[in-house]
Design a protein around this motif. Sequence first.
Motif, PDB file in Angstrom:
ATOM      1  N   GLU A 250       0.839  -1.204   0.000  1.00 18.00           N
ATOM      2  CA  GLU A 250       0.000   0.000   0.000  1.00 18.00           C
ATOM      3  C   GLU A 250       0.873   1.253   0.000  1.00 18.00           C
ATOM      4  O   GLU A 250       1.879   1.314   0.719  1.00 18.00           O
ATOM      5  N   PRO A 251       0.511   2.264  -0.792  1.00 18.48           N
ATOM      6  CA  PRO A 251       1.312   3.500  -0.818  1.00 18.48           C
ATOM      7  C   PRO A 251       1.186   4.297   0.473  1.00 18.48           C
ATOM      8  O   PRO A 251       0.123   4.315   1.108  1.00 18.48           O
ATOM      9  N   ASN A 252       2.279   4.934   0.868  1.00 19.64           N
ATOM     10  CA  ASN A 252       2.251   5.861   1.995  1.00 19.64           C
ATOM     11  C   ASN A 252       1.669   7.189   1.533  1.00 19.64           C
ATOM     12  O   ASN A 252       1.758   7.550   0.364  1.00 19.64           O
ATOM     13  N   GLU A 253       1.091   7.915   2.452  1.00 15.15           N
ATOM     14  CA  GLU A 253       0.507   9.203   2.102  1.00 15.15           C
ATOM     15  C   GLU A 253       1.570  10.298   2.023  1.00 15.15           C
ATOM     16  O   GLU A 253       1.459  11.226   1.234  1.00 15.15           O
ATOM     17  N   LYS A 254       2.609  10.195   2.830  1.00 17.40           N
ATOM     18  CA  LYS A 254       3.619  11.251   2.855  1.00 17.40           C
ATOM     19  C   LYS A 254       4.612  11.104   1.714  1.00 17.40           C
ATOM     20  O   LYS A 254       5.107  10.014   1.442  1.00 17.40           O
ATOM     21  N   ILE A 255       4.906  12.219   1.053  1.00 18.15           N
ATOM     22  CA  ILE A 255       5.911  12.255  -0.012  1.00 18.15           C
ATOM     23  C   ILE A 255       7.166  12.920   0.538  1.00 18.15           C
ATOM     24  O   ILE A 255       7.106  14.022   1.092  1.00 18.15           O
ATOM     25  N   TYR A 256       8.308  12.260   0.393  1.00 18.35           N
ATOM     26  CA  TYR A 256       9.571  12.803   0.883  1.00 18.35           C
ATOM     27  C   TYR A 256      10.297  13.550  -0.229  1.00 18.35           C
ATOM     28  O   TYR A 256      10.151  13.237  -1.416  1.00 18.35           O
ATOM     29  N   THR A 257      11.070  14.557   0.156  1.00 15.79           N
ATOM     30  CA  THR A 257      11.703  15.461  -0.790  1.00 15.79           C
ATOM     31  C   THR A 257      13.224  15.335  -0.728  1.00 15.79           C
ATOM     32  O   THR A 257      13.772  14.585   0.074  1.00 15.79           O
ATOM     33  N   LEU A 258      13.886  16.108  -1.583  1.00 16.06           N
ATOM     34  CA  LEU A 258      15.345  16.108  -1.590  1.00 16.06           C
ATOM     35  C   LEU A 258      15.902  16.516  -0.227  1.00 16.06           C
ATOM     36  O   LEU A 258      16.919  15.982   0.228  1.00 16.06           O
ATOM     37  N   LYS A 259      15.226  17.449   0.434  1.00 13.04           N
ATOM     38  CA  LYS A 259      15.660  17.853   1.775  1.00 13.04           C
ATOM     39  C   LYS A 259      15.641  16.668   2.729  1.00 13.04           C
ATOM     40  O   LYS A 259      16.556  16.502   3.553  1.00 13.04           O
TER      41      LYS A 259
END
Length: 411
Positions: A250-259
Amino acid sequence: MNQRIFSLSETAEILNVDKETLRRWDNLGKLKSIRNPINNYREYRKEDIVLFEKGKIYFNEKPSSIINTKKIYKSIELFAGAGGLALGLEKAGIEHILLNEIDKYAVQTLKRNRPHWKIEHSDVSKIDFTPYKNKIDLLTGGFPCQAFSYAGKKLGFEDTRGTLFFEFARALKETNAPVFLAENVRGLLSHEKGKTLEIMINVLNELGYHVFKPQVLKAIYYKVPQKRERLIIVGIKKEFMGKINYSYPEPNEKIYTLKDALKKGELFDKDVPKSSGQKYPKRKKEILSLVPAGEYWRSLPLEIQKEYMQKSFYLGGGKTGMARRISWDEPCLTLTCSPAQKQTERCHPEETRPFEIREYARIQTFPDDWIFEGSQSQQYKQIGNAVPVNLAEAIGYSIINLLNDINLIKK
Protein backbone atom coordinates in the motif's frame (compact mmCIF):
# COMPACT_ATOMS: atom_id res chain seq x y z
CA MET A 1 -5.60 6.61 19.63
CA ASN A 2 -5.91 4.74 22.95
CA GLN A 3 -8.38 2.11 21.74
CA ARG A 4 -6.68 -1.32 21.44
CA ILE A 5 -9.59 -3.62 20.41
CA PHE A 6 -11.66 -3.09 17.22
CA SER A 7 -14.85 -4.67 15.94
CA LEU A 8 -15.15 -6.53 12.64
CA SER A 9 -16.75 -3.47 11.00
CA GLU A 10 -14.13 -1.06 12.36
CA THR A 11 -11.26 -3.29 11.24
CA ALA A 12 -12.77 -3.67 7.75
CA GLU A 13 -12.98 0.10 7.47
CA ILE A 14 -9.40 0.62 8.70
CA LEU A 15 -7.95 -1.91 6.23
CA ASN A 16 -10.33 -0.97 3.41
CA VAL A 17 -11.58 -4.55 2.90
CA ASP A 18 -15.00 -6.14 3.28
CA LYS A 19 -16.06 -8.19 6.29
CA GLU A 20 -16.04 -11.44 4.32
CA THR A 21 -12.35 -10.89 3.48
CA LEU A 22 -11.61 -10.48 7.19
CA ARG A 23 -13.45 -13.72 7.97
CA ARG A 24 -11.45 -15.52 5.28
CA TRP A 25 -8.17 -14.05 6.62
CA ASP A 26 -9.17 -15.23 10.08
CA ASN A 27 -9.70 -18.79 8.82
CA LEU A 28 -6.35 -18.71 6.97
CA GLY A 29 -4.53 -17.25 9.95
CA LYS A 30 -3.51 -14.15 8.00
CA LEU A 31 -5.24 -11.85 10.52
CA LYS A 32 -6.51 -13.74 13.56
CA SER A 33 -9.44 -12.37 15.52
CA ILE A 34 -10.21 -12.74 19.19
CA ARG A 35 -13.71 -13.56 20.39
CA ASN A 36 -15.71 -11.21 22.56
CA PRO A 37 -16.43 -13.21 25.76
CA ILE A 38 -19.99 -11.82 25.98
CA ASN A 39 -21.37 -12.18 22.44
CA ASN A 40 -18.63 -14.27 20.71
CA TYR A 41 -18.26 -11.61 17.99
CA ARG A 42 -14.95 -11.29 16.14
CA GLU A 43 -12.70 -8.50 17.41
CA TYR A 44 -9.18 -7.46 16.44
CA ARG A 45 -6.13 -6.19 18.32
CA LYS A 46 -4.42 -3.00 17.18
CA GLU A 47 -1.01 -4.72 17.30
CA ASP A 48 -2.27 -7.22 14.69
CA ILE A 49 -3.92 -4.58 12.49
CA VAL A 50 -0.73 -2.49 12.22
CA LEU A 51 1.09 -5.42 10.60
CA PHE A 52 -0.78 -4.31 7.46
CA GLU A 53 0.32 -1.20 5.53
CA LYS A 54 -3.13 0.44 5.69
CA GLY A 55 -3.16 -0.19 9.43
CA LYS A 56 0.20 1.56 9.81
CA ILE A 57 -1.11 4.53 7.81
CA TYR A 58 -4.38 4.68 9.82
CA PHE A 59 -2.58 4.71 13.17
CA ASN A 60 0.21 6.91 11.80
CA GLU A 61 2.82 4.39 12.87
CA LYS A 62 6.13 3.55 11.23
CA PRO A 63 6.31 0.12 9.57
CA SER A 64 7.40 -2.52 12.01
CA SER A 65 10.64 -4.30 11.26
CA ILE A 66 8.94 -7.46 12.51
CA ILE A 67 6.36 -9.09 10.27
CA ASN A 68 4.26 -11.96 11.60
CA THR A 69 6.44 -14.54 9.85
CA LYS A 70 5.96 -18.23 10.45
CA LYS A 71 9.53 -19.00 9.37
CA ILE A 72 12.64 -17.40 7.91
CA TYR A 73 12.22 -17.34 4.15
CA LYS A 74 15.19 -17.97 1.87
CA SER A 75 15.83 -16.43 -1.52
CA ILE A 76 18.14 -16.48 -4.52
CA GLU A 77 18.67 -13.23 -6.41
CA LEU A 78 19.91 -12.92 -9.99
CA PHE A 79 21.32 -9.73 -11.55
CA ALA A 80 21.87 -8.36 -8.04
CA GLY A 81 23.79 -5.21 -9.02
CA ALA A 82 24.94 -3.13 -6.05
CA GLY A 83 22.37 -4.70 -3.73
CA GLY A 84 19.43 -2.27 -3.56
CA LEU A 85 16.78 -4.97 -3.95
CA ALA A 86 18.69 -7.50 -1.85
CA LEU A 87 19.25 -5.04 1.00
CA GLY A 88 15.60 -3.97 1.05
CA LEU A 89 14.40 -7.58 1.12
CA GLU A 90 16.90 -8.35 3.89
CA LYS A 91 15.55 -5.44 5.95
CA ALA A 92 12.07 -6.93 5.54
CA GLY A 93 13.34 -10.23 6.95
CA ILE A 94 14.25 -12.38 3.93
CA GLU A 95 17.50 -14.37 4.01
CA HIS A 96 19.61 -14.57 0.84
CA ILE A 97 21.40 -17.86 0.27
CA LEU A 98 22.82 -16.95 -3.16
CA LEU A 99 23.27 -13.81 -5.23
CA ASN A 100 24.52 -13.65 -8.80
CA GLU A 101 26.10 -10.66 -10.56
CA ILE A 102 28.44 -10.43 -13.56
CA ASP A 103 29.79 -6.88 -13.07
CA LYS A 104 33.00 -7.14 -11.07
CA TYR A 105 32.67 -3.76 -9.38
CA ALA A 106 29.11 -4.50 -8.22
CA VAL A 107 30.36 -7.86 -6.91
CA GLN A 108 33.09 -6.05 -4.97
CA THR A 109 30.41 -3.77 -3.51
CA LEU A 110 28.28 -6.73 -2.41
CA LYS A 111 31.26 -8.54 -0.85
CA ARG A 112 32.44 -5.38 0.91
CA ASN A 113 29.08 -4.77 2.57
CA ARG A 114 27.83 -8.32 3.14
CA PRO A 115 30.83 -10.67 3.42
CA HIS A 116 28.53 -13.42 4.75
CA TRP A 117 26.40 -13.48 1.56
CA LYS A 118 27.25 -16.20 -0.94
CA ILE A 119 27.91 -14.27 -4.14
CA GLU A 120 28.44 -15.97 -7.49
CA HIS A 121 30.51 -13.71 -9.78
CA SER A 122 29.79 -15.23 -13.19
CA ASP A 123 27.64 -15.31 -16.27
CA VAL A 124 24.25 -16.53 -15.03
CA SER A 125 24.09 -19.05 -17.87
CA LYS A 126 27.01 -20.90 -16.27
CA ILE A 127 25.23 -21.50 -12.92
CA ASP A 128 23.54 -24.78 -12.12
CA PHE A 129 20.57 -24.10 -9.83
CA THR A 130 19.46 -27.73 -9.38
CA PRO A 131 21.26 -28.10 -5.99
CA TYR A 132 18.76 -25.54 -4.66
CA LYS A 133 15.66 -27.41 -5.83
CA ASN A 134 12.90 -27.12 -3.21
CA LYS A 135 15.35 -25.36 -0.86
CA ILE A 136 14.30 -21.73 -1.43
CA ASP A 137 11.05 -19.84 -1.00
CA LEU A 138 11.69 -17.00 -3.39
CA LEU A 139 13.55 -16.27 -6.63
CA THR A 140 14.15 -12.59 -7.37
CA GLY A 141 15.91 -10.50 -9.96
CA GLY A 142 15.75 -7.65 -12.41
CA PHE A 143 16.63 -9.29 -15.72
CA PRO A 144 17.48 -6.80 -18.51
CA CYS A 145 14.70 -6.53 -21.09
CA GLN A 146 15.70 -8.15 -24.38
CA ALA A 147 13.70 -8.51 -27.57
CA PHE A 148 12.85 -11.92 -29.01
CA SER A 149 12.84 -13.01 -32.62
CA TYR A 150 9.20 -13.82 -33.36
CA ALA A 151 9.51 -15.29 -36.87
CA GLY A 152 8.09 -18.80 -37.12
CA LYS A 153 8.23 -19.52 -33.40
CA LYS A 154 5.66 -20.38 -30.78
CA LEU A 155 7.95 -18.69 -28.27
CA GLY A 156 7.76 -21.07 -25.37
CA PHE A 157 10.47 -21.63 -22.77
CA GLU A 158 13.07 -23.05 -25.18
CA ASP A 159 12.50 -20.32 -27.76
CA THR A 160 13.60 -17.62 -25.32
CA ARG A 161 17.03 -19.26 -25.00
CA GLY A 162 19.86 -16.77 -25.36
CA THR A 163 18.03 -14.02 -23.48
CA LEU A 164 18.56 -13.17 -19.84
CA PHE A 165 14.87 -13.73 -19.23
CA PHE A 166 15.45 -17.37 -20.24
CA GLU A 167 18.09 -17.66 -17.50
CA PHE A 168 15.64 -16.27 -14.93
CA ALA A 169 13.00 -18.76 -16.11
CA ARG A 170 15.56 -21.60 -16.06
CA ALA A 171 16.52 -20.77 -12.46
CA LEU A 172 12.84 -20.82 -11.56
CA LYS A 173 12.37 -24.21 -13.22
CA GLU A 174 15.47 -25.71 -11.57
CA THR A 175 14.78 -24.39 -8.05
CA ASN A 176 10.99 -24.92 -8.13
CA ALA A 177 10.63 -21.84 -5.93
CA PRO A 178 6.99 -21.33 -4.83
CA VAL A 179 7.20 -17.55 -5.40
CA PHE A 180 9.12 -15.28 -7.75
CA LEU A 181 9.62 -11.53 -7.80
CA ALA A 182 10.89 -9.81 -10.93
CA GLU A 183 11.45 -6.11 -11.39
CA ASN A 184 12.09 -4.13 -14.55
CA VAL A 185 11.74 -0.77 -16.22
CA ARG A 186 8.25 0.60 -16.92
CA GLY A 187 9.05 0.39 -20.62
CA LEU A 188 8.71 -3.40 -20.56
CA LEU A 189 4.92 -2.88 -20.49
CA SER A 190 5.00 -1.29 -23.94
CA HIS A 191 8.08 -3.07 -25.37
CA GLU A 192 7.19 -4.47 -28.82
CA LYS A 193 3.64 -3.22 -28.17
CA GLY A 194 3.38 -5.40 -25.07
CA LYS A 195 4.32 -8.59 -26.89
CA THR A 196 7.60 -9.10 -24.99
CA LEU A 197 5.86 -9.09 -21.60
CA GLU A 198 3.08 -11.30 -22.95
CA ILE A 199 5.64 -13.91 -24.05
CA MET A 200 7.37 -13.78 -20.67
CA ILE A 201 4.07 -14.38 -18.86
CA ASN A 202 3.23 -17.24 -21.24
CA VAL A 203 6.60 -18.89 -20.53
CA LEU A 204 6.10 -18.55 -16.78
CA ASN A 205 2.65 -20.10 -17.15
CA GLU A 206 4.22 -22.92 -19.14
CA LEU A 207 6.58 -23.54 -16.21
CA GLY A 208 3.65 -23.89 -13.82
CA TYR A 209 3.35 -20.36 -12.40
CA HIS A 210 0.40 -18.04 -12.09
CA VAL A 211 1.46 -14.44 -12.71
CA PHE A 212 -0.41 -11.69 -10.88
CA LYS A 213 -1.14 -8.59 -12.92
CA PRO A 214 2.18 -6.68 -13.21
CA GLN A 215 2.11 -3.26 -11.61
CA VAL A 216 4.22 -0.12 -11.87
CA LEU A 217 5.14 1.13 -8.39
CA LYS A 218 6.10 4.77 -7.92
CA ALA A 219 8.99 4.97 -5.49
CA ILE A 220 7.82 8.32 -4.05
CA TYR A 221 4.95 6.47 -2.33
CA TYR A 222 7.34 4.16 -0.50
CA LYS A 223 9.57 6.55 1.44
CA VAL A 224 11.90 7.22 -1.48
CA PRO A 225 12.61 10.91 -2.23
CA GLN A 226 12.78 10.28 -5.96
CA LYS A 227 10.32 10.11 -8.87
CA ARG A 228 11.41 6.63 -9.89
CA GLU A 229 9.14 3.91 -11.24
CA ARG A 230 9.70 0.14 -11.41
CA LEU A 231 7.57 -2.56 -12.96
CA ILE A 232 6.97 -5.35 -10.43
CA ILE A 233 5.99 -8.87 -11.50
CA VAL A 234 5.03 -11.45 -8.87
CA GLY A 235 4.01 -15.05 -9.43
CA ILE A 236 3.21 -18.22 -7.46
CA LYS A 237 3.06 -21.93 -8.24
CA LYS A 238 -0.30 -22.75 -9.81
CA GLU A 239 -1.09 -25.18 -7.01
CA PHE A 240 -1.80 -22.14 -4.80
CA MET A 241 -4.10 -20.41 -7.31
CA GLY A 242 -7.51 -19.54 -5.95
CA LYS A 243 -6.39 -20.17 -2.38
CA ILE A 244 -4.46 -16.94 -1.85
CA ASN A 245 -3.99 -13.59 -3.51
CA TYR A 246 -1.11 -11.15 -3.67
CA SER A 247 -1.50 -7.53 -2.62
CA TYR A 248 1.08 -5.00 -3.77
CA PRO A 249 2.36 -2.79 -0.93
CA GLU A 250 0.00 0.00 0.00
CA PRO A 251 1.31 3.50 -0.82
CA ASN A 252 2.25 5.86 1.99
CA GLU A 253 0.51 9.20 2.10
CA LYS A 254 3.62 11.25 2.86
CA ILE A 255 5.91 12.26 -0.01
CA TYR A 256 9.57 12.80 0.88
CA THR A 257 11.70 15.46 -0.79
CA LEU A 258 15.34 16.11 -1.59
CA LYS A 259 15.66 17.85 1.77
CA ASP A 260 14.54 14.63 3.48
CA ALA A 261 17.23 12.76 1.56
CA LEU A 262 20.18 15.05 2.25
CA LYS A 263 19.34 16.62 5.61
CA LYS A 264 18.76 15.18 9.07
CA GLY A 265 15.13 14.18 9.51
CA GLU A 266 12.75 11.22 9.33
CA LEU A 267 14.69 9.28 6.70
CA PHE A 268 18.23 9.82 8.03
CA ASP A 269 19.51 10.75 11.48
CA LYS A 270 22.19 13.17 10.23
CA ASP A 271 23.06 15.36 7.24
CA VAL A 272 24.55 13.58 4.25
CA PRO A 273 28.32 13.09 4.62
CA LYS A 274 30.69 14.75 2.16
CA SER A 275 32.06 12.56 -0.62
CA SER A 276 33.60 12.72 -4.06
CA GLY A 277 31.59 13.70 -7.10
CA GLN A 278 31.72 14.84 -10.69
CA LYS A 279 32.42 18.48 -11.57
CA TYR A 280 31.06 20.70 -14.31
CA PRO A 281 33.28 22.25 -16.98
CA LYS A 282 33.80 25.99 -16.45
CA ARG A 283 31.28 27.27 -19.03
CA LYS A 284 28.59 24.75 -18.05
CA LYS A 285 28.96 25.77 -14.42
CA GLU A 286 28.60 29.44 -15.39
CA ILE A 287 25.38 28.67 -17.27
CA LEU A 288 23.85 26.41 -14.61
CA SER A 289 24.62 28.98 -11.92
CA LEU A 290 21.90 31.12 -13.57
CA VAL A 291 19.20 28.43 -13.14
CA PRO A 292 17.08 28.78 -9.96
CA ALA A 293 16.21 25.71 -7.86
CA GLY A 294 13.33 23.79 -9.39
CA GLU A 295 13.84 25.33 -12.83
CA TYR A 296 15.51 24.27 -16.07
CA TRP A 297 16.91 25.76 -19.31
CA ARG A 298 13.84 27.89 -20.10
CA SER A 299 14.66 30.12 -17.11
CA LEU A 300 17.94 31.17 -18.79
CA PRO A 301 18.28 34.39 -20.84
CA LEU A 302 17.28 33.76 -24.45
CA GLU A 303 20.78 33.96 -25.95
CA ILE A 304 22.17 31.58 -23.34
CA GLN A 305 19.26 29.20 -24.01
CA LYS A 306 20.33 29.07 -27.65
CA GLU A 307 24.01 28.62 -26.74
CA TYR A 308 23.32 25.79 -24.30
CA MET A 309 20.58 23.97 -26.21
CA GLN A 310 22.10 24.43 -29.69
CA LYS A 311 19.95 22.60 -32.31
CA SER A 312 17.63 21.28 -29.61
CA PHE A 313 16.43 24.85 -29.00
CA TYR A 314 14.53 24.77 -32.30
CA LEU A 315 12.94 21.35 -31.81
CA GLY A 316 9.65 20.57 -30.08
CA GLY A 317 9.12 19.22 -26.59
CA GLY A 318 9.86 20.72 -23.20
CA LYS A 319 13.15 18.87 -22.53
CA THR A 320 12.64 19.62 -18.86
CA GLY A 321 15.60 17.51 -17.80
CA MET A 322 18.11 19.78 -19.52
CA ALA A 323 19.95 22.31 -17.33
CA ARG A 324 17.72 21.13 -14.48
CA ARG A 325 18.38 22.17 -10.89
CA ILE A 326 16.45 20.17 -8.28
CA SER A 327 14.81 22.12 -5.44
CA TRP A 328 14.90 21.15 -1.76
CA ASP A 329 11.12 20.84 -1.49
CA GLU A 330 10.51 18.36 -4.32
CA PRO A 331 11.43 14.71 -4.81
CA CYS A 332 14.45 14.27 -7.06
CA LEU A 333 13.90 13.29 -10.67
CA THR A 334 14.89 9.69 -11.51
CA LEU A 335 18.62 9.22 -11.14
CA THR A 336 20.58 7.96 -14.13
CA CYS A 337 23.96 6.26 -14.35
CA SER A 338 25.66 9.65 -14.56
CA PRO A 339 24.58 12.82 -12.70
CA ALA A 340 25.74 15.23 -15.41
CA GLN A 341 24.20 13.94 -18.63
CA LYS A 342 22.90 16.85 -20.67
CA GLN A 343 19.48 15.34 -21.32
CA THR A 344 18.92 14.35 -17.68
CA GLU A 345 20.73 16.98 -15.62
CA ARG A 346 20.57 16.64 -11.83
CA CYS A 347 22.10 19.79 -10.32
CA HIS A 348 22.37 20.41 -6.56
CA PRO A 349 19.78 22.97 -5.30
CA GLU A 350 22.32 25.45 -3.85
CA GLU A 351 25.79 24.55 -5.07
CA THR A 352 26.36 24.50 -8.84
CA ARG A 353 27.54 20.91 -9.16
CA PRO A 354 26.17 17.41 -9.77
CA PHE A 355 25.10 15.31 -6.82
CA GLU A 356 27.99 13.61 -5.03
CA ILE A 357 28.28 9.84 -4.53
CA ARG A 358 26.79 9.81 -1.02
CA GLU A 359 24.02 12.19 -2.11
CA TYR A 360 23.20 9.86 -5.01
CA ALA A 361 23.09 6.94 -2.57
CA ARG A 362 20.83 8.84 -0.13
CA ILE A 363 18.36 9.62 -2.93
CA GLN A 364 18.21 5.86 -3.57
CA THR A 365 17.78 5.36 0.24
CA PHE A 366 21.00 3.38 0.68
CA PRO A 367 22.38 3.73 4.22
CA ASP A 368 25.53 5.81 4.65
CA ASP A 369 27.57 2.76 5.62
CA TRP A 370 26.85 0.97 2.31
CA ILE A 371 30.16 1.44 0.47
CA PHE A 372 30.41 1.32 -3.33
CA GLU A 373 33.52 -0.06 -5.01
CA GLY A 374 35.19 0.85 -8.30
CA SER A 375 35.93 4.17 -9.98
CA GLN A 376 33.72 7.19 -9.45
CA SER A 377 31.87 6.53 -12.71
CA GLN A 378 31.38 2.87 -11.73
CA GLN A 379 29.93 3.93 -8.38
CA TYR A 380 27.47 6.33 -10.02
CA LYS A 381 26.48 3.56 -12.44
CA GLN A 382 25.83 1.06 -9.65
CA ILE A 383 23.72 3.51 -7.65
CA GLY A 384 21.80 4.77 -10.69
CA ASN A 385 20.86 1.25 -11.73
CA ALA A 386 19.73 0.12 -8.27
CA VAL A 387 16.25 -0.52 -6.94
CA PRO A 388 15.64 2.04 -4.15
CA VAL A 389 16.17 0.25 -0.83
CA ASN A 390 13.00 1.55 0.85
CA LEU A 391 10.87 0.51 -2.14
CA ALA A 392 12.44 -2.96 -2.02
CA GLU A 393 11.74 -3.19 1.71
CA ALA A 394 8.05 -2.35 1.19
CA ILE A 395 7.83 -5.02 -1.53
CA GLY A 396 9.61 -7.42 0.83
CA TYR A 397 6.92 -7.07 3.48
CA SER A 398 4.23 -7.82 0.88
CA ILE A 399 6.14 -10.90 -0.31
CA ILE A 400 6.49 -12.14 3.29
CA ASN A 401 2.72 -11.84 3.73
CA LEU A 402 2.29 -13.91 0.57
CA LEU A 403 4.78 -16.54 1.78
CA ASN A 404 3.01 -16.64 5.16
CA ASP A 405 -0.23 -17.50 3.35
CA ILE A 406 1.50 -20.25 1.35
CA ASN A 407 3.05 -21.62 4.53
CA LEU A 408 -0.39 -21.84 6.13
CA ILE A 409 -1.76 -23.74 3.14
CA LYS A 410 1.15 -26.18 3.21
CA LYS A 411 0.47 -26.90 6.86
